[in-house]
Design a protein around this motif. Sequence first.
Motif, PDB file in Angstrom:
ATOM      1  N   GLY A   1       0.360 -17.014  -9.929  1.00 57.30           N
ATOM      2  CA  GLY A   1      -0.545 -16.573  -8.876  1.00 57.30           C
ATOM      3  C   GLY A   1       0.055 -16.585  -7.488  1.00 57.30           C
ATOM      4  N   LYS A   2       1.354 -16.859  -7.378  1.00 58.72           N
ATOM      5  CA  LYS A   2       2.007 -16.934  -6.072  1.00 58.72           C
ATOM      6  C   LYS A   2       2.572 -15.570  -5.675  1.00 58.72           C
ATOM      7  CE  LYS A   2       1.394 -21.415  -5.838  1.00 58.72           C
ATOM      8  NZ  LYS A   2       0.628 -22.107  -4.798  1.00 58.72           N
ATOM      9  N   VAL A   3       2.949 -15.462  -4.405  1.00 61.31           N
ATOM     10  CA  VAL A   3       3.431 -14.192  -3.866  1.00 61.31           C
ATOM     11  C   VAL A   3       4.942 -14.076  -4.067  1.00 61.31           C
ATOM     12  CG1 VAL A   3       3.699 -12.770  -1.804  1.00 61.31           C
ATOM     13  CG2 VAL A   3       1.595 -14.079  -2.167  1.00 61.31           C
TER      14      VAL A   3
ATOM     15  N   GLY B   1       9.098  -3.282  -3.581  1.00 65.42           N
ATOM     16  CA  GLY B   1       7.683  -3.429  -3.837  1.00 65.42           C
ATOM     17  C   GLY B   1       7.309  -3.425  -5.307  1.00 65.42           C
ATOM     18  N   PRO B   2       6.029  -3.122  -5.629  1.00 61.33           N
ATOM     19  CA  PRO B   2       5.519  -3.221  -6.999  1.00 61.33           C
ATOM     20  C   PRO B   2       6.191  -2.286  -8.000  1.00 61.33           C
ATOM     21  CG  PRO B   2       3.713  -3.103  -5.418  1.00 61.33           C
ATOM     22  CD  PRO B   2       4.968  -2.784  -4.668  1.00 61.33           C
TER      23      PRO B   2
ATOM     24  N   THR C   1       0.051 -10.008  -6.465  1.00 62.49           N
ATOM     25  CA  THR C   1       1.039 -11.051  -6.167  1.00 62.49           C
ATOM     26  C   THR C   1       2.394 -10.498  -5.758  1.00 62.49           C
ATOM     27  OG1 THR C   1       1.680 -11.214  -8.496  1.00 62.49           O
ATOM     28  CG2 THR C   1      -0.070 -12.688  -7.742  1.00 62.49           C
ATOM     29  N   VAL C   2       2.606  -9.205  -5.856  1.00 60.12           N
ATOM     30  CA  VAL C   2       3.889  -8.606  -5.478  1.00 60.12           C
ATOM     31  C   VAL C   2       3.777  -7.998  -4.082  1.00 60.12           C
ATOM     32  CG1 VAL C   2       5.626  -6.884  -6.031  1.00 60.12           C
ATOM     33  CG2 VAL C   2       4.490  -8.123  -7.871  1.00 60.12           C
TER      34      VAL C   2
ATOM     35  N   ASN D   1       0.303  -2.444 -11.111  1.00 61.85           N
ATOM     36  CA  ASN D   1      -0.499  -1.299 -10.663  1.00 61.85           C
ATOM     37  C   ASN D   1       0.332  -0.206 -10.010  1.00 61.85           C
ATOM     38  OD1 ASN D   1      -2.916  -2.655 -11.444  1.00 61.85           O
ATOM     39  ND2 ASN D   1      -2.901  -3.758  -9.500  1.00 61.85           N
ATOM     40  N   ALA D   2       1.585  -0.070 -10.439  1.00 62.54           N
ATOM     41  CA  ALA D   2       2.463   0.931  -9.842  1.00 62.54           C
ATOM     42  C   ALA D   2       2.468   2.246 -10.619  1.00 62.54           C
ATOM     43  CB  ALA D   2       3.887   0.387  -9.748  1.00 62.54           C
ATOM     44  N   LEU D   3       1.886   2.267 -11.827  1.00 60.91           N
ATOM     45  CA  LEU D   3       1.848   3.493 -12.627  1.00 60.91           C
ATOM     46  C   LEU D   3       0.587   4.293 -12.332  1.00 60.91           C
ATOM     47  CD1 LEU D   3       3.141   2.493 -16.175  1.00 60.91           C
ATOM     48  CD2 LEU D   3       4.423   3.418 -14.240  1.00 60.91           C
TER      49      LEU D   3
END
Length: 370
Positions: free
Chosen positions: A174-176, A182-183, A207-208, A341-343
Amino acid sequence: MRRSRAALLLLVPLLVAACATGGGTATSKDSVAGALTPEAGCEGYGVSAAPGGPVARCAPGAPAPKPLVQPATIVMNMPTGFEFAAPWYWAKEHGEFEKENLTVEIQNLPSADAYTLTAQGRIDFACSGPNAPMYNAIAQGFDIKWVTGSIATPASSKSGLWARKGTSLADLQGKVIASAAGPGSASLYPVDRMLTAAGGGDLSGDTVKTVSGPDMQQALEAGAIDAGIFLDPRWVPLEQSGNFEFLGSTTPPGESLLGCIAGPSFYAKRDAAVAFLRAVSRTVNTTFAGDYHADPAVVADVARMMGTTPAELVKTPSPVFDLLVRTNTSEPLQQTYRKTNALQYSEILPDDRVVDRTLLEEAHGVRFGS
């Protein structure tokens, strides 16, 4: 499915360009099937394409030039300032393309422009990918293929995921985590595997974070991010400071996560395309097959071409050049991009929709096993 805003913004010019081309021409469908005769010195090149397998190599000087009957020109896009680009620039400067009766023009454009122009046939070959925008472009009908790898990180390198001292992979749930790309960065694929194996949870789009390479160390020191992906040579100051923890490589052994794409114009002059890859492979086999950082003359030349100094270049180990795109890499990459969520599509693209190894096979006269 949620889509990253950056990915959506990138797709707009891609879709416009795709419509402008009026459709593409099939690429790997035009490949030559059947048996091949190994080029001299490349008899052992037909290794398994499975991840983690040995690096494909011919003997120095192989495969030998086969000059084209008619001269041809290849236009490629290649970033500057990165060591993975060295063989391509070296081949141009040291006459390896000329030996094939080829003229090679090298441009330096952003990835988004490279995808568009390659799909349009205005660029033949582009070293850009396999990031999420590449997959989104292919899913939307762009006629491009991932045809070669680039480099894999040697075991002695610490190019990869870094955090503040005392942090473990399990602590990162759950960390950044930051990446310069990027993603949609390919480096997130091995990070996702590391986190899962350590019980640190999966990556997600929440998180990314995108942080530029020059700013990442400061962000990590200030606590703005919990971990970051530091590539060559940006990880060297972290190791020297003693205040940071190396958590794992983002380039798995025997699996290149950098690569180059080809478009319809590359396939339209297939003999020239094969000659082009033959020249690059010969350059790798002859000059970049081993620890070339131990050769002061090569280091000086590469440093000049990359716009750096020999002292900076040798701070990191010699990268392992691997032109072979491995099987079972493309689909897991997409699984990671789905998590971040990059696609912009739902069904994972099969390997043969994305990757074409036939040009590399023809350049060496071999078929790769699976």
